[in-house]
Design an enzyme around this catalytic site. Sequence first.
Site, PDB file in Angstrom:
ATOM      1  N   CYS A  18       0.828  -1.206   0.000  1.00  0.00           N
ATOM      2  CA  CYS A  18       0.000   0.000   0.000  1.00  0.00           C
ATOM      3  C   CYS A  18       0.868   1.264   0.000  1.00  0.00           C
ATOM      4  O   CYS A  18       1.422   1.632  -1.031  1.00  0.00           O
ATOM      5  CB  CYS A  18      -0.991  -0.056   1.151  1.00  0.00           C
ATOM      6  SG  CYS A  18      -2.379   1.074   1.000  1.00  0.00           S
ATOM      7  N   HIS A  49      -3.212  -5.338   1.579  1.00  0.00           N
ATOM      8  CA  HIS A  49      -2.564  -5.589   2.876  1.00  0.00           C
ATOM      9  C   HIS A  49      -2.650  -7.073   3.253  1.00  0.00           C
ATOM     10  O   HIS A  49      -3.492  -7.448   4.067  1.00  0.00           O
ATOM     11  CB  HIS A  49      -3.261  -4.784   3.974  1.00  0.00           C
ATOM     12  CG  HIS A  49      -3.000  -3.327   3.943  1.00  0.00           C
ATOM     13  ND1 HIS A  49      -1.951  -2.746   4.612  1.00  0.00           N
ATOM     14  CD2 HIS A  49      -3.661  -2.317   3.318  1.00  0.00           C
ATOM     15  CE1 HIS A  49      -1.972  -1.439   4.409  1.00  0.00           C
ATOM     16  NE2 HIS A  49      -2.997  -1.154   3.629  1.00  0.00           N
ATOM     17  N   GLU A  89      -0.827  -8.668   5.237  1.00  0.00           N
ATOM     18  CA  GLU A  89      -0.465  -8.832   6.651  1.00  0.00           C
ATOM     19  C   GLU A  89      -1.683  -8.765   7.568  1.00  0.00           C
ATOM     20  O   GLU A  89      -1.608  -9.196   8.714  1.00  0.00           O
ATOM     21  CB  GLU A  89       0.572  -7.770   7.061  1.00  0.00           C
ATOM     22  CG  GLU A  89       0.048  -6.367   7.243  1.00  0.00           C
ATOM     23  CD  GLU A  89      -0.127  -5.554   5.969  1.00  0.00           C
ATOM     24  OE1 GLU A  89      -0.383  -4.339   6.096  1.00  0.00           O
ATOM     25  OE2 GLU A  89      -0.019  -6.111   4.857  1.00  0.00           O
TER      26      GLU A  89
END
Length: 188
Positions: free
Chosen positions: A78, A169, A171
């Site tokens: 991002c 994202h 994660e």
Amino acid sequence: MTVGVLSLQGSFYEHLFILSRLNTDHIQVKTSEDLSRVTRLIIPGGESTAMLALTQKSGLFDLVRDRIMSGMPVYGTCAGMIMLSTFVEDFPNQKTLSCLDIAVRRNAFGRQINSFESEVSFLNSKITVPFIRAPKITQIGEGVDVLSRLESGDIVAVRQGNVMATAFHPELTGGAAVHEYFLHLGLE
């Protein structure tokens, strides 16, 4: 191998958690000394102008760019993708690391309220990932490989040599497929 996660701002804790789950040596990168100890670097999502200001204030900006240009594998999510890009369309004067031959548009998928999850293909598997105020890749240069697209055709993950980036994202999902790919970047 020691993976560093730039830990000045953004979603760095989530990347550290994934690296822990993968039993990978990792450290937070906040200083030039920290950066000198790593063989790979993750630049997390967050706010790209804040991250830019903090990397410049800490003296890390040029050091990070030099390490990447010397071949250190790096992965930006991002805002990290914005930092790695060569051009930010809606902020043409925004300084970037200019290590990935792509142009991006910040927040192109909408504001925070427009955040969404989508299933994308990533290396022969399907993963569901969140897009939070995500940038859009508007142009790619020669030598940039597309790793993933949305159904709309929008490019959301790329790689150029030792540099990879995602608009999403991974994660935040708990899945590790994208991080596992990054850990093998340059070893193939």
